[in-house]
Write an enzyme that holds these catalytic residues in place. Structure first.
Site, PDB file in Angstrom:
ATOM      1  CB  SER A   1       9.456   9.764   9.726  1.00 18.07           C
ATOM      2  OG  SER A   1       8.192  10.848  10.045  1.00 18.07           O
TER       3      SER A   1
ATOM      4  CB  SER B   1      -0.722   0.022   0.994  1.00 16.11           C
ATOM      5  OG  SER B   1       0.346   0.016   2.285  1.00 16.11           O
TER       6      SER B   1
ATOM      7  CE1 TYR C   1       6.255   6.489  11.814  1.00 11.72           C
ATOM      8  CE2 TYR C   1       6.452   8.428  11.484  1.00 11.72           C
ATOM      9  CZ  TYR C   1       6.813   7.731  10.709  1.00 11.72           C
ATOM     10  OH  TYR C   1       6.510   8.288   9.587  1.00 11.72           O
TER      11      TYR C   1
HETATM   12  N1  NAP Z   1       3.047   8.780   4.101  1.00  6.62           N
HETATM   13  C1  NAP Z   1       3.404  10.232   5.072  1.00  6.62           C
HETATM   14  O1  NAP Z   1       3.211  11.334   5.158  1.00  6.62           O
HETATM   15  C2  NAP Z   1       5.006   9.582   5.660  1.00  6.62           C
HETATM   16  C3  NAP Z   1       5.700  10.546   6.058  1.00  6.62           C
HETATM   17  C4  NAP Z   1       6.974  10.554   6.454  1.00  6.62           C
HETATM   18  C5  NAP Z   1       7.680   8.724   6.351  1.00  6.62           C
HETATM   19  N2  NAP Z   1       6.931   8.022   6.364  1.00  6.62           N
HETATM   20  C6  NAP Z   1       7.024   6.697   6.336  1.00  6.62           C
HETATM   21  O2  NAP Z   1       6.806   6.404   4.192  1.00  6.62           O
HETATM   22  C7  NAP Z   1       6.818   4.637   4.659  1.00  6.62           C
HETATM   23  C8  NAP Z   1       5.528   4.054   4.237  1.00  6.62           C
HETATM   24  O3  NAP Z   1       4.348   4.928   4.895  1.00  6.62           O
HETATM   25  P1  NAP Z   1       3.087   4.633   4.265  1.00  6.62           P
HETATM   26  O4  NAP Z   1       2.022   6.395   4.798  1.00  6.62           O
HETATM   27  O5  NAP Z   1       2.396   4.335   2.720  1.00  6.62           O
HETATM   28  O6  NAP Z   1       2.229   4.039   4.899  1.00  6.62           O
HETATM   29  P2  NAP Z   1       0.885   2.451   4.816  1.00  6.62           P
HETATM   30  O7  NAP Z   1       0.289   3.094   3.945  1.00  6.62           O
HETATM   31  O8  NAP Z   1       0.320   2.328   6.019  1.00  6.62           O
HETATM   32  O9  NAP Z   1       2.371   1.921   4.460  1.00  6.62           O
HETATM   33  C9  NAP Z   1       3.121   1.009   5.155  1.00  6.62           C
HETATM   34  C10 NAP Z   1       3.286  -0.542   4.513  1.00  6.62           C
HETATM   35  O10 NAP Z   1       4.043  -0.779   5.977  1.00  6.62           O
HETATM   36  C11 NAP Z   1       3.374  -2.679   6.048  1.00  6.62           C
HETATM   37  N3  NAP Z   1       4.065  -3.207   7.579  1.00  6.62           N
HETATM   38  C12 NAP Z   1       4.083  -2.584   8.375  1.00  6.62           C
HETATM   39  N4  NAP Z   1       4.607  -3.331   9.260  1.00  6.62           N
HETATM   40  C13 NAP Z   1       5.156  -3.863   8.736  1.00  6.62           C
HETATM   41  C14 NAP Z   1       5.760  -5.072   9.263  1.00  6.62           C
HETATM   42  N5  NAP Z   1       6.356  -5.370  11.034  1.00  6.62           N
HETATM   43  N6  NAP Z   1       6.545  -6.304   8.428  1.00  6.62           N
HETATM   44  C15 NAP Z   1       5.926  -5.948   7.530  1.00  6.62           C
HETATM   45  N7  NAP Z   1       5.235  -4.225   6.207  1.00  6.62           N
HETATM   46  C16 NAP Z   1       4.475  -4.193   7.955  1.00  6.62           C
HETATM   47  C17 NAP Z   1       1.816  -1.878   5.996  1.00  6.62           C
HETATM   48  O11 NAP Z   1       1.345  -3.343   5.502  1.00  6.62           O
HETATM   49  P3  NAP Z   1      -0.127  -3.703   5.740  1.00  6.62           P
HETATM   50  O12 NAP Z   1      -0.695  -3.587   5.202  1.00  6.62           O
HETATM   51  O13 NAP Z   1      -0.130  -5.449   6.550  1.00  6.62           O
HETATM   52  O14 NAP Z   1      -0.084  -3.194   6.727  1.00  6.62           O
HETATM   53  C18 NAP Z   1       1.925  -0.767   4.494  1.00  6.62           C
HETATM   54  O15 NAP Z   1       2.159  -1.862   3.386  1.00  6.62           O
HETATM   55  C19 NAP Z   1       6.478   4.142   6.770  1.00  6.62           C
HETATM   56  O16 NAP Z   1       8.197   3.960   6.215  1.00  6.62           O
HETATM   57  C20 NAP Z   1       6.376   5.918   7.022  1.00  6.62           C
HETATM   58  O17 NAP Z   1       6.794   6.138   7.859  1.00  6.62           O
HETATM   59  C21 NAP Z   1       5.452   8.005   5.070  1.00  6.62           C
END
Ligand code: NAP
Length: 325
Positions: free
Chosen positions: A183, A57, A209
């Site tokens: 992040s 995702s 986090y």
């Molecule tokens: N979106 C933002 O604004 C933002 C900002 C700063 C940093 N980030 C970083 O970007 C990355 C992606 O985040 P996102 O916003 O795209 O969120 P997201 O849509 O929730 O994606 C996170 C992904 O990590 C997976 N995950 C969580 N725990 C896991 C585990 N133990 N083993 C394997 N996979 C796991 C989730 O799988 P499930 O579907 O199974 O839960 C999901 O596929 C993260 O590291 C987040 O901290 C995002």
């Protein structure tokens, strides 16, 4: 946008320091105007293999699609196989030529990480790119089966272990790259040297986090040095603020307020794709955002000593079950 040395201009730096415009889609769209249209080239990943964790995702899925779109063979490392297969189907529906497949890897579970590394060692002869994207923001303090706080296990211990187990494959590739998705939230946090498992004080998922995202950035130069003999470069980055399922679920109020300004997942994925695929020579061990090296600190109070970083590094390597050093 950038001067001839690649140093961010005054306006780029201003966007960075004022946070809201810089992290939003405005910052991305402003900076993008300064990027060369042909970097990375359209076949930059041809013949190369990438592993992206947490890629069913959000940003991870966009990274996987982006790297496959550049001709790469991309493996989605996910904790739920069916969600991974569904993401592959969606990527192929948009791009029938996309070479995407799934491996199961729960980063918070060392047994799952080891099994994933074993499977990949059977399946691949080399790995060019490893992107540690999996992330989460828990609502309360959760411990894994082996007693580690969940964000520490997922953002730090799992990536340390997976990288270590994949070194033979990374070593077999020419100029392999490891990328950690941190992040901007880490800018507010010191290094939690004395309480890495967050046992003291009132637990906050947001703080946990951000603390573990700070650890990823602090460990980037140490990982870079550690794996330099194998020719593996290590980079951390932050994606800005992107509209993803993770943000909707974990930060609903932030999502409601900021939605019009949030980046798309593809915009959040851009720097990871660029770090993986650019033909530019990248300095190892640095922290990136929007294709530029960024400072690791904005605040004086978050600075730490090399000794503190080393102490935490030793703790985390031991907690990850790795040889200390
Ligand atoms: N979106 C933002 O604004 C933002 C900002 C700063 C940093 N980030 C970083 O970007 C990355 C992606 O985040 P996102 O916003 O795209 O969120 P997201 O849509 O929730 O994606 C996170 C992904 O990590 C997976 N995950 C969580 N725990 C896991 C585990 N133990 N083993 C394997 N996979 C796991 C989730 O799988 P499930 O579907 O199974 O839960 C999901 O596929 C993260 O590291 C987040 O901290 C995002």
């Amino acid at each position: 946008m950038t001067d001839a040395s690649g140093t961010p201009t005054f306006f780029d730096t201003l966007l960075d320091r004022t946070i809201v415009p810089g992290y939003s889609r405005l910052g991305f769209r402003f900076r993008r105007r300064g990027w060369p249209a042909d970097d990375p080239q359209s076949d930059a990943m041809h013949g190369r293999t990438a592993l992206v964790t947490g890629s069913n995702s959000g940003i991870g899925k966009a990274i996987a699609a982006g790297l496959a779109g550049l001709g790469g063979s991309v493996i989605l490392a996910v904790r739920d196989r069916e969600r991974g297969e569904q993401a592959c189907r969606e990527i192929r529906a948009a791009d029938p030529a996309a070479d995407v497949s799934v491996t199961v890897c729960d980063l918070s579970d060392p047994g799952s990480v080891a099994a994933c590394a074993d499977e990949l060692s059977e399946r691949l002869s080399r790995l060019d790119v490893l992107i540690h994207n999996a992330g989460l923001l828990p609502p309360r303090r959760i411990e894994t089966a082996d007693g580690h706080e969940l964000t520490l296990a997922t953002h730090v211990l799992g990536p340390l272990l997976l990288t270590d187990r994949l070194v033979p494959l990374l070593d077999a590739a020419d100029g392999s790259r490891v990328i950690l998705m941190s992040s901007g939230g880490m800018y507010a946090q010191r290094l939690a040297v004395d309480d890495p498992e967050y046992r003291q004080g009132r637990y906050s998922g947001t703080t946990a986090y951000a603390r573990t995202k700070r650890m990823q950035v602090a460990f980037t130069p140490l990982l870079a040095e550690h794996y330099a003999p194998q020719g593996i470069s290590v980079h951390s980055m932050h994606p800005g603020w992107a509209d993803t399922p993770g943000v909707i679920t974990s930060l609903p109020a932030f999502h409601r307020l900021m939605r019009p300004l949030l980046r798309t997942p593809e915009e959040g994925a851009d720097t990871a794709i660029w770090l993986a695929a650019t033909s530019a020579t990248l300095p190892s061990g640095r922290f990136w955002h929007d294709r530029r090296v960024r400072p690791e600190h904005y605040l004086r109070r978050t600075h730490y000593t090399a000794d503190e970083a080393w102490r935490l590094w030793l703790f985390c390597r031991e907690a990850a079950g790795l040889a200390v050093g």
